[in-house]
Design an enzyme around this catalytic site. Structure first.
Site, PDB file in Angstrom:
ATOM      1  N   SER A 139      60.008 -37.905 -25.768  1.00 24.12           N
ATOM      2  CA  SER A 139      60.788 -36.896 -25.052  1.00 24.12           C
ATOM      3  C   SER A 139      62.222 -37.366 -24.892  1.00 24.12           C
ATOM      4  O   SER A 139      62.488 -38.542 -24.702  1.00 24.12           O
ATOM      5  CB  SER A 139      60.189 -36.626 -23.669  1.00 24.12           C
ATOM      6  OG  SER A 139      60.999 -35.692 -22.967  1.00 24.12           O
ATOM      7  N   LYS A 193      52.215 -36.392 -23.058  1.00 22.37           N
ATOM      8  CA  LYS A 193      53.412 -35.648 -23.492  1.00 22.37           C
ATOM      9  C   LYS A 193      53.226 -34.155 -23.258  1.00 22.37           C
ATOM     10  O   LYS A 193      54.166 -33.443 -22.858  1.00 22.37           O
ATOM     11  CB  LYS A 193      53.692 -35.928 -24.972  1.00 22.37           C
ATOM     12  CG  LYS A 193      54.884 -35.141 -25.544  1.00 22.37           C
ATOM     13  CD  LYS A 193      56.169 -35.387 -24.769  1.00 22.37           C
ATOM     14  CE  LYS A 193      57.404 -34.949 -25.513  1.00 22.37           C
ATOM     15  NZ  LYS A 193      57.433 -33.603 -26.058  1.00 22.37           N
ATOM     16  N   HIS A 196      53.760 -33.635 -19.621  1.00 24.91           N
ATOM     17  CA  HIS A 196      55.206 -33.783 -19.393  1.00 24.91           C
ATOM     18  C   HIS A 196      55.913 -32.477 -19.710  1.00 24.91           C
ATOM     19  O   HIS A 196      56.738 -31.989 -18.933  1.00 24.91           O
ATOM     20  CB  HIS A 196      55.756 -34.914 -20.270  1.00 24.91           C
ATOM     21  CG  HIS A 196      57.253 -34.915 -20.422  1.00 24.91           C
ATOM     22  ND1 HIS A 196      57.921 -34.017 -21.239  1.00 24.91           N
ATOM     23  CD2 HIS A 196      58.209 -35.688 -19.860  1.00 24.91           C
ATOM     24  CE1 HIS A 196      59.221 -34.244 -21.166  1.00 24.91           C
ATOM     25  NE2 HIS A 196      59.421 -35.244 -20.334  1.00 24.91           N
ATOM     26  N   ASN A 197      55.594 -31.890 -20.861  1.00 24.89           N
ATOM     27  CA  ASN A 197      56.252 -30.646 -21.245  1.00 24.89           C
ATOM     28  C   ASN A 197      55.880 -29.498 -20.321  1.00 24.89           C
ATOM     29  O   ASN A 197      56.704 -28.619 -20.044  1.00 24.89           O
ATOM     30  CB  ASN A 197      55.901 -30.296 -22.689  1.00 24.89           C
ATOM     31  CG  ASN A 197      56.661 -31.147 -23.684  1.00 24.89           C
ATOM     32  OD1 ASN A 197      57.171 -32.215 -23.341  1.00 24.89           O
ATOM     33  ND2 ASN A 197      56.745 -30.700 -24.920  1.00 24.89           N
ATOM     34  N   GLU A 200      57.952 -29.868 -17.388  1.00 24.34           N
ATOM     35  CA  GLU A 200      59.295 -29.461 -17.804  1.00 24.34           C
ATOM     36  C   GLU A 200      59.444 -27.938 -17.733  1.00 24.34           C
ATOM     37  O   GLU A 200      60.460 -27.423 -17.258  1.00 24.34           O
ATOM     38  CB  GLU A 200      59.544 -29.964 -19.221  1.00 24.34           C
ATOM     39  CG  GLU A 200      60.862 -29.557 -19.844  1.00 24.34           C
ATOM     40  CD  GLU A 200      60.930 -29.969 -21.297  1.00 24.34           C
ATOM     41  OE1 GLU A 200      61.324 -29.133 -22.140  1.00 24.34           O
ATOM     42  OE2 GLU A 200      60.588 -31.139 -21.604  1.00 24.34           O
TER      43      GLU A 200
END
Length: 483
Positions: A139, A193, A196-197, A200
């Site tokens: 990222s 990940k 995480h996204n 986000e």
């Protein structure tokens, strides 16, 4: 050694790592590695792309190759190859081409946004063939990849240790610590990940909704909005996303008069990672409603013609006038911070459940620490998340941490006021709304689920549990309803 692996004699040690895929992210990572003294073999399916990279970004440590056999033969053993290509079928296709070229003990890293289930499958396939595999979440966008991203490697620990020096060297640093750490086996890196996204998505949606409130209810100009976000970025909301938001509102249009933000279409796309997180949350039975709301907000934003038609048919309420603009801005700030806590709490709860469910033993404190720099969600309060999980590794929810609990109790009134004002003014704030809903569901003494149990038992004999005794019960309901 498996029969389908090439058996070769040792060759002179040459390059440190091969990188396949030289578009924006791949090129940036390759140059990052080259800057740090690693010798990189670069390859792209389209020779023109490889040639263009070498012409525009010449580097003595980046060596171009125009065929996979040549690239593989140029690497020192165990051969390390990173894929920076489109997720899905293209990854499988390149892996199929690489397998017969590799020797036992070599390994492949997938640095794209692959679905963690695909990573699990690929890791198992390559293990059968004597090869190792890493699913590496990365990222930070183009700038992060070029100068230091947050890196989330999952898969074979042995493989990670072979490439640890490269990944930790090129990663972003916080207090001289690399924002890179071994996440866990199988697809754990790509799973983290994915979450995480998802966080986000929620973070960006909250900021967008705060802008709607400030602009349309508060009457702030673009310059005033830039000042507000710049001020917020000096306090507890300090983060990459708040910082770039301030910059965006100051950017003049290079193709028309005025500010560029006012000429950008009100429609946002998504690549699927946030949607994957929502789907996994339903499978796992974990509420990440703010992330799901953020995904749905992007879906709704794409229906421009339908929204335009609806705006002419559905009467909109009058926007509630704001008397004290500065007080209103502070109310929105506290609401945004509270919503941010809840979004992160949801994301980390999903990872915690996956850790237990899949036996990954995820270290949530370490995961929070590698988000502190390099990545898109880097923010000041990730330091506090790190502290929370270091103190209590099995913390049930971030909301129970003393620091975050104190902020929620202090700020939740303004979260409610902000959301209520938005609803009464007809401003779409699905992330704020779901933050309030989640908070109330999370703390609810009564949720209405007893009635749902009764309904299910009434129409389907699904049984229910009681408050006054243990066991599973069924009641013979008296059917007197009319349809």
């Amino acid at each position: 050694m498996k029969e389908n692996l090439k058996k070769t004699e040792p060759t002179p040690e040459l390059l440190d790592i091969g990188l396949i895929g030289l578009s924006v992210m791949g090129r940036s990572l390759a140059l990052n590695m080259a800057d740090h003294g690693f010798q990189v073999a670069g390859y792209n399916r389209s020779p023109e792309v490889t040639q263009k990279v070498m012409e525009e970004h010449p580097h003595h440590n980046l060596i171009p190759f125009f065929s996979l056999p040549e690239l593989v033969s140029a690497l020192r053993r165990p051969r390390k190859i990173m894929l920076m290509i489109q997720a899905g079928a293209p990854v499988d296709a390149v892996i199929d081409q690489l397998i017969p070229l590799l020797d036992e003990g070599d390994f492949i890293m997938d640095g794209g946004n692959s679905y963690f289930g695909d990573t699990n499958r690929r890791a198992a396939l390559l293990k059968e063939k004597g090869l190792r595999y890493l699913g590496v979440g990365i990222s930070g966008g183009e700038e992060g990849a070029r100068f230091g991203p947050s890196i989330m490697p999952g898969g074979s620990r042995e493989a990670y240790e072979s490439v640890q020096q490269i990944l930790e060297t090129i990663a972003a640093k916080t207090k001289n610590e690399p924002c890179c750490a071994y996440i866990g086996p199988e697809g754990a890196g790509h799973y983290v990940k994915m979450v995480h996204n998802g966080i986000e998505y929620a973070d960006m949606q909250l900021i967008a909704e705060s802008c709607l409130l400030l602009k349309y209810a508060g009457g702030f100009t673009n310059r005033e909005l830039a000042d507000i976000y710049r001020t917020w970025n000096k306090g507890e909301l300090h983060s990459y996303l708040i910082g770039i938001t301030a910059d965006i509102f100051l950017e003049a249009d290079d193709m028309a008069d005025g500010d560029i933000i006012d000429h950008i279409l009100d429609s946002a796309g998504q690549k699927g990672t946030g949607r994957w997180a929502s789907i996994e949350s339903l499978k796992q039975g974990v509420d990440i409603s703010m992330i799901t709301a953020a995904c749905n907000a992007r879906v709704m934003s794409n229906h421009l013609e339908r929204r335009q038609k609806a705006s002419s048919l559905i009467h909109a309420p009058a926007v509630t006038a704001v008397e004290d603009k500065q007080a209103f801005a502070e109310m929105v700030r506290e609401a945004l911070y509270t919503g941010k806590i809840i979004a992160y709490a949801q994301g980390f709860s999903l990872m915690q459940d996956a850790s237990h469910r899949f036996g990954w033993n995820l270290d949530l404190g370490t995961i929070a620490s590698i988000f502190r720099a390099g990545c898109i969600i880097q923010a000041e309060f990730l330091n506090d998340i790190t502290k929370a999980f270091l103190k209590y590794p099995e913390l049930e929810s971030l909301i129970f941490d003393d620091f975050f609990l104190s902020r929620i109790n202090r700020y939740q009134e303004n979260l409610r006021k902000t959301t209520g004002l938005a609803v009464s003014s007809g401003l779409p704030v699905p992330a704020f709304f779901n933050a309030v809903s989640y908070l109330d569901s999370f703390r609810a003494k009564a949720s209405g689920a007893n009635l749902i149990q009764a309904q299910r038992d009434f129409f389907g004999a699904h049984t229910f549990e009681r408050t006054d005794r243990k066991g599973i019960f069924h009641h013979e309901w008296r059917a007197g309803h009319e349809v």
